[in-house]
Design an enzyme around this catalytic site. Sequence first.
Site, PDB file in Angstrom:
ATOM      1  N   PHE B 116       0.868  -1.285   0.131  1.00 35.20           N
ATOM      2  CA  PHE B 116      -0.074   0.053   0.261  1.00 35.20           C
ATOM      3  C   PHE B 116       0.885   1.079   0.104  1.00 35.20           C
ATOM      4  CE2 PHE B 116      -2.851   3.121   1.728  1.00 35.20           C
ATOM      5  CZ  PHE B 116      -3.838   3.255   1.008  1.00 35.20           C
ATOM      6  N   ASP B 187       2.476  -5.656   7.039  1.00 33.08           N
ATOM      7  CA  ASP B 187       1.400  -4.961   7.114  1.00 33.08           C
ATOM      8  C   ASP B 187       0.091  -5.718   7.104  1.00 33.08           C
ATOM      9  OD1 ASP B 187      -0.802  -3.431   6.585  1.00 33.08           O
ATOM     10  OD2 ASP B 187       0.298  -1.783   5.689  1.00 33.08           O
ATOM     11  N   TYR B 212     -10.229  -0.430  10.925  1.00 29.47           N
ATOM     12  CA  TYR B 212     -11.334  -0.022  10.399  1.00 29.47           C
ATOM     13  C   TYR B 212     -12.006  -0.782   9.167  1.00 29.47           C
ATOM     14  CZ  TYR B 212      -7.994   2.544   7.703  1.00 29.47           C
ATOM     15  OH  TYR B 212      -6.855   3.031   7.014  1.00 29.47           O
ATOM     16  N   LYS B 213     -11.246  -1.860   8.688  1.00 28.96           N
ATOM     17  CA  LYS B 213     -11.550  -2.612   7.667  1.00 28.96           C
ATOM     18  C   LYS B 213     -12.401  -3.827   8.103  1.00 28.96           C
ATOM     19  CE  LYS B 213      -7.745  -1.224   4.966  1.00 28.96           C
ATOM     20  NZ  LYS B 213      -8.235  -0.626   3.651  1.00 28.96           N
ATOM     21  N   ARG B 359     -12.768  -3.637  -6.867  1.00 30.74           N
ATOM     22  CA  ARG B 359     -12.718  -4.712  -5.836  1.00 30.74           C
ATOM     23  C   ARG B 359     -13.812  -4.948  -4.917  1.00 30.74           C
ATOM     24  NH1 ARG B 359      -8.471  -2.247  -1.593  1.00 30.74           N
ATOM     25  NH2 ARG B 359     -10.219  -0.877  -1.053  1.00 30.74           N
TER      26      ARG B 359
END
Lengths: 400, 400
Positions: B116, B187, B212-213, B359
Site C-alpha cells: 500500500f 502490514d 477500520y476494515k 474490488r
Amino acid sequence: MTKLRVYDDTRALFQLPDGVIYLDGNSLGALPLGVAERVNRVIMAEWGNELIRAWNTAGWYVQPRHVGDRIARLIGAEAGSVMVGDTLSLKVYQALAAALDMNVSRKIVLSDTGNFPTDLYMAEGLIATLGRGHQLRLVAPEEIEASLSEEVAVLYITEVDYRTGRRHDMAKLTAKAHALGVVTVWDLAHSAGALPVDLAGCRADFAAGCTYKYLNAGPGAPAFLYVAPHHSDRARAALSGWMGHAKPFAFDLGYAPAGGIERMRVGTPPVLAMAALEASLDIWDRVDIAEVRARSLVLGDLLIAEIERRCPQLKLVTPRAHERRGSQVSFAFEGGYAVMQALIARGVIGDFRAPDIMRFGITPLYVGEAEVLKAADLIEEVIAGEVWRQSEYQVVNAVT
Amino acid sequence: MTKLRVYDDTRALFQLPDGVIYLDGNSLGALPLGVAERVNRVIMAEWGNELIRAWNTAGWYVQPRHVGDRIARLIGAEAGSVMVGDTLSLKVYQALAAALDMNVSRKIVLSDTGNFPTDLYMAEGLIATLGRGHQLRLVAPEEIEASLSEEVAVLYITEVDYRTGRRHDMAKLTAKAHALGVVTVWDLAHSAGALPVDLAGCRADFAAGCTYKYLNAGPGAPAFLYVAPHHSDRARAALSGWMGHAKPFAFDLGYAPAGGIERMRVGTPPVLAMAALEASLDIWDRVDIAEVRARSLVLGDLLIAEIERRCPQLKLVTPRAHERRGSQVSFAFEGGYAVMQALIARGVIGDFRAPDIMRFGITPLYVGEAEVLKAADLIEEVIAGEVWRQSEYQVVNAVT
C-alpha cells in the site's frame, strides 16, 4: 450567529456532575452537551447508512482542514494554515522535523525545563533518528530569551507552562528568534481556548496544540498543526503518509507532497473523534476568546487571593502578572498529592504534577465565581483542618 | 462465552441499510450495532461524569494494551505484544524504524509494488530523516522471495495486496528472511479479521494493521502494532512520546523507554474511537476466525464463478488458489471506475482502485451467499447492458 456570553450562556451547554467543582479543564475539558448527539449521528447516519460513501457525502475527507479553519480563528492563524489529526506528540514532531530542515547548518534545538516532557522526548527521538549531531539544549524558562543565538536552529517551547502556568512572550521571543535566524515551534497545549493567541501577528513559523483541554473535545481528541503559509509549500513532511500526498488516490509508488498544509496529514483521520471536536467548536464559534481571557484573569486573581488569605502554607508558583500567566493557578505544597486526593474526595477536581504542584485550571465557559469561592472553602477545610494527613489520601494512584 | 455462528448469528449484529449489498468491508467495515451505545456510554458516563478521573476509574490509561490483547488472538500474537493507537501509517513507521535499528550495517529496505502506498511513502520519509543512505528497493510481489539476500536489512511488505487480493506466504518468507539475517515488518491491513494470521508461529518480528476494515471499528479507528516479545525490550521507539516512557507521570526531562510493547505508545490514546473498537471486538471475541476464513473462500469462489460466467469481459486479478488469496475478489476492466459508480447507484458497494481494478470485499460476518448472488445479478446487468457507459457514471468523484 448569536454570540454566547461566557458562563452566563455557556455554563448550561456543558454536562457537569452534581457536587463537582471542576478545575481540571486544563487537563481534560468538560463534556459539551452537543457531543453525544453529534457523535451518534456520525455513527448511525454516516457510518451506518452511508458506509464508505461518507468519505464524500459526509465530507469526512475534507474535515481535518475544515475543522482546522475553525480552530484557526482561536489562535490567530490564517485560513488554510491549520490541519487536525493525530496527537500533539506527533504534531510537534512534524513541526520540529520541518523546522530543522529549514536550518540545516545549525544543530541546537533550544527548549526549556518547563516544556511538557513529551515534546522533549519526541525531540530526543527525532534527533537520534536524524543522527546529524543535533543537541537539545534545555535552559530555565526565564533564560530562554538570553539563550537565543545564531547557534540555535529551532526555538521549541510551550507558550504556557503545564505546571506553573507561566506564559512566555510569544511576540517578543519570535521576533528575537527571527532576528537571529532561528525558526520557531510553539506548543499551544495550554493556550488554545485559554487565551487569545496571535500566530499570524507574531509571525510564528510552526505551532501545535491539542483539543482535549480547553477546547473540550474529549479524551484523546485529535491535535492540530499550524504551518505559516509562507513555509507550507516548502516544509518537509517527515511523516509522509498517503493522506498528505499530492494525489492520494492515484496510489503512486513514489511520494510527492501535497501543496500547503495538506502535506501535514498523515493517515486516515479519526472521524468519530472529529465529530466530538466539531460539536465542541459549535460553542467556541460563538464565543469571544477575549471575553474568556478577561474572565479567566478575574477568576484566577480571585482564587489566588482566597487561597493566600486562607492557606498561607501554600506557595503560589503562577506569576501574578496577567500577561505572564496562562489560565491555571498553581501552588506548591509538600503534601500536595494528598491535598489533591482529599479535595477530589470532596468534589473539587484539580490535579497534581510531580514533585509538589497542585494545579487548578480556570475554564470560564463553565467555571464562575461561585465555583471558585466554593473551591476555596474546601481547600481551606482540607489544609487548615489537616484533613490531607489522613492515611487514605496518601496512597498513590496509578495515574494522576 | 457462547460462540457465534458466522453470518447466521452475526449478520443481525450489524446495521446495514436496506437495499445495499456491502462489498467494501475491506475498506470500511460495516457498523456493529453495539457501537453507538458503547460510545454513548463512554461519552456520558465516563467523560461526562467521571471527567479526568476516568483515566483511572474507567481504565482509559491501560485500554490500548488491553484492547491489543483482544486483537492479538486474531493475529496469532502473544499476550502483551500488541499496542493499539495512532494510524497504520505511523505504526509501520515505528516498526520500520525499530527494524532498521536492529540491522544497522545493511541499507536495503525490500518491498514490493503491491504494497500500500502509504507504507512506501512513510519509508521514504524515514529514509530521508535517517539520512544514512538507505534505499527502498521495490520489486514485483512475485519477485520478493528471490530478492531476499544478505544485503537486505528489512523485508517490509503487506501480506495481502490491497488491489489484487494476492497473499504472500508469511511463514515461508519470514523463515527465508531470518535465514539471511533480514528483519521482517508485516502490514496486516487486509489480513486482520480477514484470515487467520500466525505471527508467533511464523516468528514475525514486527507487524501492524488497522481496525477500520475487517475489524469494523469505524472510520479512522486506531491502528495496532505488534513487536515480537523477544525484541520488545530492545526495540528503539523512534516516536518516543510520553505515554511510552518508563515513568510517564514522573515528568522527567529525559526519555527512558518503558519495558516491552508499552514503549510503542506515543501520545494520549483516542478514547472515543477505542470504545467503538471495543464494541466491535465484542463480536470478534465470540467468532472463530477459521470459520470466517472458510466462509470467505466459499463466497469468493462463488463470486468469481458467477462473474466469470456472466461477464467474460472482466479479468480476474485475484489468485484462484485459496492459500494465495486474501478476502477480496478483484477484477480488472478498463471501464471499471464507471462500472463501480453504476453498481453503487444500484446498491452494490464495492470500490475502485486506479488504474482499472474493481474490488469486492468478502466479509462473512455480514455477507452471505444471497448477497453474493444478488451482486452478481447487478454486475451482469451493468456490464452486459452496458449501463456503465452512461455519462452520469463517468464523472470522477473527489474521493473514491
